[in-house]
Design an enzyme around this catalytic site. Structure first.
Site, PDB file in Angstrom:
ATOM      1  N   MET A   1      -8.377   0.355   0.636  1.00  0.00           N
ATOM      2  CA  MET A   1      -7.715  -0.434   1.681  1.00  0.00           C
ATOM      3  C   MET A   1      -7.821   0.268   3.041  1.00  0.00           C
ATOM      4  O   MET A   1      -7.972  -0.393   4.073  1.00  0.00           O
ATOM      5  CB  MET A   1      -6.236  -0.669   1.337  1.00  0.00           C
ATOM      6  CG  MET A   1      -5.986  -1.553   0.121  1.00  0.00           C
ATOM      7  SD  MET A   1      -6.992  -3.059   0.021  1.00  0.00           S
ATOM      8  CE  MET A   1      -6.535  -3.898   1.543  1.00  0.00           C
TER       9      MET A   1
ATOM     10  N   ASP B   1     -12.550  -7.708  20.968  1.00  0.00           N
ATOM     11  CA  ASP B   1     -11.685  -7.709  22.153  1.00  0.00           C
ATOM     12  C   ASP B   1     -12.458  -7.355  23.418  1.00  0.00           C
ATOM     13  O   ASP B   1     -12.286  -7.985  24.464  1.00  0.00           O
ATOM     14  CB  ASP B   1     -10.540  -6.715  21.929  1.00  0.00           C
ATOM     15  CG  ASP B   1      -9.603  -6.637  23.122  1.00  0.00           C
ATOM     16  OD1 ASP B   1      -9.177  -7.699  23.615  1.00  0.00           O
ATOM     17  OD2 ASP B   1      -9.280  -5.521  23.563  1.00  0.00           O
TER      18      ASP B   1
ATOM     19  N   CYS C   1       0.826  -1.211   0.000  1.00  0.00           N
ATOM     20  CA  CYS C   1       0.000   0.000   0.000  1.00  0.00           C
ATOM     21  C   CYS C   1       0.860   1.261   0.000  1.00  0.00           C
ATOM     22  O   CYS C   1       1.877   1.311   0.676  1.00  0.00           O
ATOM     23  CB  CYS C   1      -0.863   0.053   1.265  1.00  0.00           C
ATOM     24  SG  CYS C   1      -2.532  -0.536   1.038  1.00  0.00           S
TER      25      CYS C   1
END
Lengths: 158, 158, 158, 158, 158, 158
Positions: free
Chosen positions: A113, A128, A76
């Site tokens: 992206m 999480d 990227c």
């Protein structure tokens, strides 16, 4: 492998040369969701309304994550991001949270992206915070739903 | 919100105190897949066999990504990772690539976030290298399939 | 310069050798505050009660920042942080927000730099979110208020 | 919370869209100080003149820190910094070190957070190198003293 | 490829499992040099003696770089570094600067990559500061000169 | 020290002000090599041809490393890199691998540090993967071989 722009004629990976592409305004949107037990979503909804803010923390993590895209994805290009917004929407009937991120830049290559990474990191952060209560969660259906501003024109998907 | 360990009695997020937990050997495995057009998977398979190595690059990105987990997920603890392995397996009948990551540590908390992050970053890296050829890809079914070594014992899922 | 442990006999900086120090449970607390116009604090308090959560975002940024301490401070040792908690308390009579961070580790050196960094980054994040409304803010009185667990014993300050 | 640009109508934080703002030359200066025992400042001054260079190391840490601003502050935009300079001036009568940082960019948003971060990290680095000799230090009076180049024009403060 | 521990039987790279290796005190030293025009070295020596401190800045960059090793080298394990020291010695007869870095840890794998990275980043930093004055510099002879504390015992080289 | 642009009149290091320099297309190439035992190079060549891909992994690490240059080298400016390519060429007669990296940007300062860093990190990554088999490796002859696009015009070297 002529169709894969990241590989040269010898099949070696490189960071594509974008130096001669036009600097244009670019935007991309990505979506995804995290599916959980109904009782887990209830915990999130109680928290958002009252005290702990799972969705707010995930939003911040996703924005920060978008800025790390070029560090995470080897090929990227680094880009001067000019906007990131992330929506996390509880979908009670699916006991899921739908995540949508939109990223803008003014640059020589697109930001899909960055949008995907934002959704991804937001979803991981939700995971999480809820993992002590639910071992069954899944992150799913991550995809690009809008891309505009480059040579290939506007692309929309569901 | 008593069930969410990352929030205190006032609903404020914190990094959970693990300082009194035992240092034990811990392992986690996560899985996920990226689904694409059949023609796109063909490109990958040709490359792997001959020249450009999409799967090899994604494996490296995933390993590197696992080491960044505590930097990406706000409430994750930094952990001395002792092993990361990642398998990317083409599934021609589903025109998909299945990704599985296993992470180990000897520490005071588990490594399921590291395993999930490894799968995630590997999947995003596959996406990045193939996105010029295929606008329809989806990253999907990211979940933890094995966790062992902590107080909650061994947990396995499909 | 015999008293400065980070410099050798030639006055050259190095990362102090802690390899022979005992691994012990360590804790540190740091405090600081950000002072603003009364009207600015009102904006924060409205937001916390109702919608936008300046303090919650600053808390997350401070926790993440604590994990970056060894990357930010050249001669700091990397440490396996086992806990970070941060409290941001509005002090209406001083039109200020008081910030307190506590960090724990089990390691060979103390965590006061991690606690100070957590307070610092939390304060900068508050500043960033309020700077469009107030050009007069000051971050002030950053100091260590508790350190315990090392050779020098328990040190408390106001 | 209409006055806080980082929050939308629902009170959710986002990275402000600067994509339509003009690209202009921008500058910001921030200041702060670290106050210590007189004997501690003497150690620093001896070192600077002769051997160990506390101030030189802090200057480098502050410059490096300025480049990390967008990684540290969740809603900051990444910016192509074109200059960072930092002065650390001992003030013997106040047994303090005054720190001033100036940052420039040519971009779509200002650099006051970069200047504040530079001062902050420089101050923390001084603290780290002197903490073995002095448990009483305070970092104080961090504020922006100059901002120019954006829509709001030139703003100066003491 | 049985001799290359980073590859499995299928030739796929992974982060080697060190979870069953003993935690021992480990040390490594690496060396290298940067060769320049005689006039360039004179600039450095004047600066060190009087004002600008090229070598001091390179030392700090090398120490900071050592802490980034696991982020830079894909298959390196993160390690709790307990010491880094770097010496930069001008060698007037070779118009070169000799760089030596020593790193220690108490862990399950060695620190030779950390020592090499420290030398490397210190050398690059010297290059950066002198490149306006000298286009002929070379960084050369980077190698490990000491490794001790692991299963393979003490290894010394020139 | 008038010739060293990174130091001001007082000999203090700063990040050079490039804000008034023209934005131009810039390119730099750097080279270096890693020398090893003949048997070690044989291992690499077998791997490249068949299974494990030492050179492919080093290429990815070098590309990723180029993007970290401004984070590694204290006084480097962050730059929007538009291309990175890296070639690793085995030189059997010298039992060495020659590494060449080319970096492009459109910006206000050159990219020779990015090219050098790319070669450097690629070389360190080769070292890491082969170090279990060979304790004698050396990284050597790192230098800039091409720089073009700035005020000083085109500079080529062997």
């Amino acid at each position: 492998m002529a169709d894969l722009t990241h590989f040269n004629a010898q099949g070696q990976a490189h960071m594509v040369d974008v130096s001669t592409k036009a600097v244009t305004a670019r935007i991309a949107t990505a979506r995804g969701r995290i599916v959980m037990l109904p009782a887990t979503l209830d915990l999130v909804l109680q928290g958002t309304a009252q005290k702990g803010d799972v969705l707010g923390i995930a939003r911040i993590a996703g924005i920060t994550g978008a800025k790390k895209t070029a560090d995470l994805i080897p090929l990227c290009h680094p880009l001067p991001i000019t906007k990131v917004s992330i929506d996390l929407t509880p979908i009670p009937e699916d006991h899921a949270i739908e995540i949508e991120a939109t990223v803008k830049t003014t640059g020589q290559t697109g930001v899909e992206m960055e949008a995907l990474t934002a959704v991804n990191i937001a979803a991981l952060t939700v995971y999480d915070m809820l993992k002590a209560a639910d071992k069954t969660m899944r992150i799913t259906d991550l995809r690009v739903t809008l891309k505009d501003g480059g040579k290939s024109g506007r692309i929309e998907a569901e």
